[in-house]
Scaffold this motif. Structure first.
Motif, PDB file in Angstrom:
ATOM      1  N   UNK A   1       4.870  26.145 -24.373  1.00  0.00           N
ATOM      2  CA  UNK A   1       4.482  26.343 -25.788  1.00  0.00           C
ATOM      3  C   UNK A   1       4.204  25.069 -26.619  1.00  0.00           C
ATOM      4  N   UNK A   2       5.011  24.070 -26.521  1.00  0.00           N
ATOM      5  CA  UNK A   2       4.976  23.155 -27.088  1.00  0.00           C
ATOM      6  C   UNK A   2       3.617  22.206 -26.667  1.00  0.00           C
ATOM      7  N   UNK A   3       3.241  22.256 -25.313  1.00  0.00           N
ATOM      8  CA  UNK A   3       1.825  21.769 -25.103  1.00  0.00           C
ATOM      9  C   UNK A   3       0.820  22.674 -25.599  1.00  0.00           C
ATOM     10  N   UNK A   4       0.873  23.874 -25.551  1.00  0.00           N
ATOM     11  CA  UNK A   4      -0.328  24.492 -26.171  1.00  0.00           C
ATOM     12  C   UNK A   4      -0.295  24.419 -27.588  1.00  0.00           C
ATOM     13  N   UNK A   5       0.784  24.478 -28.399  1.00  0.00           N
ATOM     14  CA  UNK A   5       0.514  24.057 -29.780  1.00  0.00           C
ATOM     15  C   UNK A   5       0.250  22.621 -30.161  1.00  0.00           C
ATOM     16  N   UNK A   6       0.161  21.723 -29.441  1.00  0.00           N
ATOM     17  CA  UNK A   6      -0.349  20.427 -29.368  1.00  0.00           C
ATOM     18  C   UNK A   6      -1.640  20.359 -29.264  1.00  0.00           C
ATOM     19  N   UNK A   7      -2.139  21.220 -28.273  1.00  0.00           N
ATOM     20  CA  UNK A   7      -3.639  21.223 -28.060  1.00  0.00           C
ATOM     21  C   UNK A   7      -4.350  22.131 -29.012  1.00  0.00           C
ATOM     22  N   UNK A   8      -3.695  22.861 -29.760  1.00  0.00           N
ATOM     23  CA  UNK A   8      -4.282  23.633 -30.875  1.00  0.00           C
ATOM     24  C   UNK A   8      -4.613  22.674 -31.950  1.00  0.00           C
ATOM     25  N   UNK A   9      -5.879  22.712 -32.298  1.00  0.00           N
ATOM     26  CA  UNK A   9      -6.683  21.752 -33.183  1.00  0.00           C
ATOM     27  C   UNK A   9      -6.732  22.524 -34.565  1.00  0.00           C
ATOM     28  N   UNK A  10      -5.867  22.184 -35.603  1.00  0.00           N
ATOM     29  CA  UNK A  10      -6.104  22.936 -36.845  1.00  0.00           C
ATOM     30  C   UNK A  10      -7.226  22.656 -37.656  1.00  0.00           C
ATOM     31  N   UNK A  11      -7.765  21.561 -37.512  1.00  0.00           N
ATOM     32  CA  UNK A  11      -9.162  21.547 -38.191  1.00  0.00           C
ATOM     33  C   UNK A  11     -10.148  22.466 -37.937  1.00  0.00           C
ATOM     34  N   UNK A  12     -10.170  22.826 -36.456  1.00  0.00           N
ATOM     35  CA  UNK A  12     -11.260  23.895 -35.983  1.00  0.00           C
ATOM     36  C   UNK A  12     -11.041  24.999 -35.696  1.00  0.00           C
ATOM     37  N   UNK A  13      -9.478  25.284 -35.477  1.00  0.00           N
ATOM     38  CA  UNK A  13      -9.116  26.549 -35.240  1.00  0.00           C
ATOM     39  C   UNK A  13      -9.162  26.827 -33.515  1.00  0.00           C
ATOM     40  N   UNK A  14      -9.602  25.619 -32.968  1.00  0.00           N
ATOM     41  CA  UNK A  14      -9.624  25.835 -31.557  1.00  0.00           C
ATOM     42  C   UNK A  14      -8.595  25.160 -30.723  1.00  0.00           C
ATOM     43  N   UNK A  15      -8.539  25.385 -29.286  1.00  0.00           N
ATOM     44  CA  UNK A  15      -7.639  24.962 -28.421  1.00  0.00           C
ATOM     45  C   UNK A  15      -8.350  23.674 -27.516  1.00  0.00           C
TER      46      UNK A  15
ATOM     47  N   UNK B   1      -4.480  16.670 -19.104  1.00  0.00           N
ATOM     48  CA  UNK B   1      -5.311  17.427 -19.725  1.00  0.00           C
ATOM     49  C   UNK B   1      -6.665  16.846 -19.880  1.00  0.00           C
ATOM     50  N   UNK B   2      -6.666  15.464 -20.083  1.00  0.00           N
ATOM     51  CA  UNK B   2      -7.860  15.065 -20.509  1.00  0.00           C
ATOM     52  C   UNK B   2      -8.491  15.080 -21.776  1.00  0.00           C
ATOM     53  N   UNK B   3      -7.761  15.625 -22.814  1.00  0.00           N
ATOM     54  CA  UNK B   3      -7.833  15.653 -23.976  1.00  0.00           C
ATOM     55  C   UNK B   3      -7.454  14.667 -25.062  1.00  0.00           C
ATOM     56  N   UNK B   4      -6.698  13.711 -24.572  1.00  0.00           N
ATOM     57  CA  UNK B   4      -6.052  12.565 -25.460  1.00  0.00           C
ATOM     58  C   UNK B   4      -7.464  12.297 -26.418  1.00  0.00           C
TER      59      UNK B   4
END
Length: 228
Positions: free
Chosen positions: A16-30, A169-172
């Motif tokens: 859950x913590x990881x998915x919440x971090x990956x969520x991008x509030x500005x765009x509403x995407x993950x 994840x390669x998203x940093x």
């Protein structure tokens, strides 16, 4: 624990913590949607490892620890899969990952961390998007990761695993506003992937070994996937 018995007051899982971090509030995407199922499954394995519920075999496979059964239903599904027989981390990622996104996202919505927002497209068609729920939990998680990667703080075992999985994840690079994409940050992130967590991360050597195996298997699995 069954799915129906889960409550928003239950402690959040690492997944859950990881998915919440990956969520991008500005765009509403993950972030990292095309590789998300590998990363979420990696978080499940890391969570089990941190709680002493996994072990490694002489051949480098992962197995469940019989006397440590998780009560959380999401974690229990993977634990049960490994209780059948030891398996490679990559096998577990591929088998368990695809079914994780929706139930984990549902939990974040029920906790209030993320909310659904309906809107009309072209004034005719209804569309649902993800929005920030207004809690501070994502900010606190991101702050903990930033302290480790940018400020050089010694991590807890949980934050170390979270930062390692975020790196895997390669998203940093997408977090550059909060976590500058610099050489020291890249170096520290790779150290965490390898299980170099520092002296204060209270985790046994076997836990670090299992988590490093999981993270590196996640990296290997993601590397061979086509990028969209």
């Amino acid at each position: 624990m069954t799915i129906d018995s889960w409550k928003p007051s239950d402690p959040p899982t690492l997944t859950e913590d990881l998915l919440l971090l990956l969520f991008q509030p500005r765009s509403g995407t993950i972030a990292g949607e095309n590789t998300l199922f590998y990363v979420l499954a990696g978080a499940v394995l890391a969570d089990l490892a941190l709680d002493g519920q996994l072990a490694t075999t002489a051949k480098g496979r992962i197995s469940s620890v019989a006397e440590h059964v998780p009560s959380d239903d999401v974690l229990r599904a993977t634990w049960d899969y490994l209780a059948d027989k030891p398996r490679s981390a990559q096998t577990v990622l591929a088998a368990m990952g695809p079914g994780l996104r929706q139930p984990v996202l549902d939990r974040l919505v029920r906790r209030g961390d993320i909310r659904h927002e309906e809107r009309k497209v072209l004034g005719l068609f209804r569309s649902t998007t993800l929005r920030d729920g207004g809690t501070d939990r994502r900010a606190r998680l991101l702050g903990g990761v930033r302290q480790v990667l940018v400020e050089g703080a010694e991590p807890s075992a949980r934050i170390a695993a979270l930062a390692a999985l975020l790196s895997a994840s390669g998203t940093l690079p997408q977090f550059y506003r909060e976590i500058p994409w610099t050489s020291p940050v890249i170096t520290r992130a790779k150290e965490l992937e390898q299980g170099d967590w520092g002296a204060t991360a209270a985790a046994e050597a076997v836990t670090r070994t299992v988590t490093a195996t999981v993270v590196n298997s996640t990296v290997a699995a993601i590397t061979v996937l086509p990028r969209s």
